[in-house]
Scaffold this active site. Structure first.
Site, PDB file in Angstrom:
ATOM      1  CE  LYS A   1      -0.399  -1.928  -3.608  1.00 14.18           C
ATOM      2  NZ  LYS A   1       0.542  -1.706  -2.468  1.00 14.18           N
TER       3      LYS A   1
ATOM      4  CG  ASP B   1      -0.262   3.339   0.595  1.00 17.38           C
ATOM      5  OD1 ASP B   1       0.882   3.188   0.146  1.00 17.38           O
ATOM      6  OD2 ASP B   1      -0.927   2.407   1.076  1.00 17.38           O
TER       7      ASP B   1
ATOM      8  CG  ASN C   1       3.108   0.854  -1.218  1.00 19.08           C
ATOM      9  OD1 ASN C   1       4.266   0.734  -0.883  1.00 19.08           O
ATOM     10  ND2 ASN C   1       2.132   0.142  -0.667  1.00 19.08           N
TER      11      ASN C   1
ATOM     12  CG  ASP D   1      -4.808   3.313   0.484  1.00 20.19           C
ATOM     13  OD1 ASP D   1      -3.670   3.298  -0.020  1.00 20.19           O
ATOM     14  OD2 ASP D   1      -5.177   2.536   1.394  1.00 20.19           O
TER      15      ASP D   1
END
Length: 440
Positions: A274, A209, A269, A184
């Site tokens: 998130k 991600d 993802n 991330d």
């Protein structure tokens, strides 16, 4: 008693140490500007509250993690800062790809770290386990896991930082590939804390991600004016990557295509923000945040059992812009937000949902004509000289926009009769305070 206290503070200020560090520093040097130390030698000094370490610009080549374990205190931070006008780059491209090989490990507390670039680490660019730290105007790029990860600790502030193109390209190996499934831009996940970690004026883009990930986080996080863009690319061309020589024989060679390029597919993802979950309670507040062009959801959660609050956020070109789709967990409050797109069915679900004054339930349709510009690449413009976000016209309202004055007061500054919808208040961008009578 007061005289003794003032004398003690004055003596400490006089005795505060300053050490200079440079790429060509020498371990046994005096640490002056003319005789700088190596970084590790400076970190081995008896650093304490009020002391300063000044980083000269240039490339620092490291093959192993660099640890910052010393601390300041609540009244005086330990300062580690770039020399004015110079850019120190901590380069870890020769560090082995390994989950224990973070670039910088910040375990100290009350540390102010400013103006540093961290790149090419074998895992996180920087991993923070201390508390009450300020990470200021730093860049994290091309690392083999999240650019910056808060792993433990509380009350850390991350401000004016960028994190981009971080990619864990070996995750899962060739037998169970999950290339890109972890990296991330910013991660504050998989632990519990009691204070509030804060992200202000930060940007995250092109990470494999998510832009921000808070999986299994228990605690509190706040976001103010943070931007996410294009996380979760389909693949990465690693041909000119800074770690190519380190991993070409053992890894990149597996992905050479007919054009002679080394292209690795990405399994990440690709969400923007998130904001937590796995049935754990992460209490997140997002104010004036923007999420654009991410592969999947712009604003997302993973079964978060905590409270999720979004005020004056904007989503564009995500799939969908807002994705809160579990009705069994958590509470969602979403007000004054905008989506230039469509919401999918059940995209605003939680155990309890409170929504009002958003572009999709304010009696009008948010359309392209509401905005001065839809040039999303403006989000990547250079920051101002003081480290602040660039001035852009992207997603700012035109004077005739139906979004103006359609919000409700949530405690954020606004001009006019009521707040506007979305991340950018029209009058704060387009007019001077002298011409307006609204609330600030």
């Amino acid at each position: 008693m007061l005289k003794k206290l003032l004398l003690s503070v004055f003596c400490h200020l006089l005795n505060a140490a300053t050490y200079y560090v440079a790429p060509n520093g020498v371990a046994g040097a005096a640490g002056t500007i003319l005789a700088p130390l190596t970084f590790s030698a400076a970190m081995s000094k008896s650093l304490t509250a009020g002391d300063s370490v000044i980083l000269r610009g240039g490339m620092y080549n490291f093959s192993s993690s660099q640890t910052i374990s010393k601390s300041g205190n609540a009244s005086k931070f330990l300062t580690i800062i770039a020399f004015t006008g110079e850019v120190p780059v901590f380069d870890f491209r020769t560090q082995a790809y390994n989950s224990s090989n973070q670039g910088v490990k910040l375990s100290g507390s009350y540390v102010h770290l400013k103006g540093l670039i961290v790149q090419g680490a074998g895992d996180n660019g920087m991993q923070v386990t201390g508390s009450y730290n300020t990470i200021d105007s730093c860049t994290f790029r091309w690392n083999c896991d999240s650019g910056l990860q808060l792993k433990t600790g509380s009350n850390n502030l991350v401000i004016n930082c960028d994190s981009y193109y971080n990619f864990d390209y070996q995750t899962g190996g060739t037998t169970s590939p999950d290339y890109g499934g972890n990296a991330d831009g910013f991660a504050d996940k998989q632990y519990s804390n009691t204070g509030i970690n804060k992200f202000k004026y930060c940007r995250s883009w092109g990470n494999s991600d998510d832009g921000w990930d808070h999986f299994q986080k228990v605690g509190n996080t706040e976001f103010d004016s943070c931007w996410c863009y294009a996380n979760g690319p389909v693949n990465y061309d690693m041909t000119d990557h800074i770690r190519f020589k380190t991993d070409s024989a053992t890894w990149f060679s597996k992905f050479k295509n007919t054009s002679g390029k080394y292209v690795i597919p990405n399994y990440g993802n690709g969400n923007g923000f998130k904001i937590g979950g796995d049935n754990t309670a992460h209490n997140a507040i997002l104010r004036n945040c923007v999420s654009v062009g991410n592969k999947v959801k712009g604003f997302d959660q993973n079964n978060n059992a905590g409270s999720m609050t979004l005020y004056n956020c904007t989503g564009y070109k995500n799939s969908p812009d807002y994705g809160f789709s579990n009705s069994n967990y958590g509470s969602l409050i979403i007000k004054n937000c905008a989506s230039l797109g469509s919401l999918k069915p059940n995209s605003l679900n939680a155990k309890t949902v409170t929504q009002s004054n958003n572009s999709w339930n304010s009696g009008f349709a948010c359309v392209a004509a509401d905005f001065v510009s839809l040039d999303y690449l403006q989000m990547l413009n250079d920051r101002a000289s003081d480290g602040s976000l660039p001035e852009i016209s992207f997603l700012h309202q035109v004077s005739t926009s139906g979004m103006i004055d359609k919000g409700t007061d949530v405690g954020l500054p606004f001009w006019g009769a009521a707040p506007d919808l979305g991340a950018f208040e029209y009058k704060l961008f387009a007019s001077t305070p002298e011409s307006e009578s609204g609330k600030v």
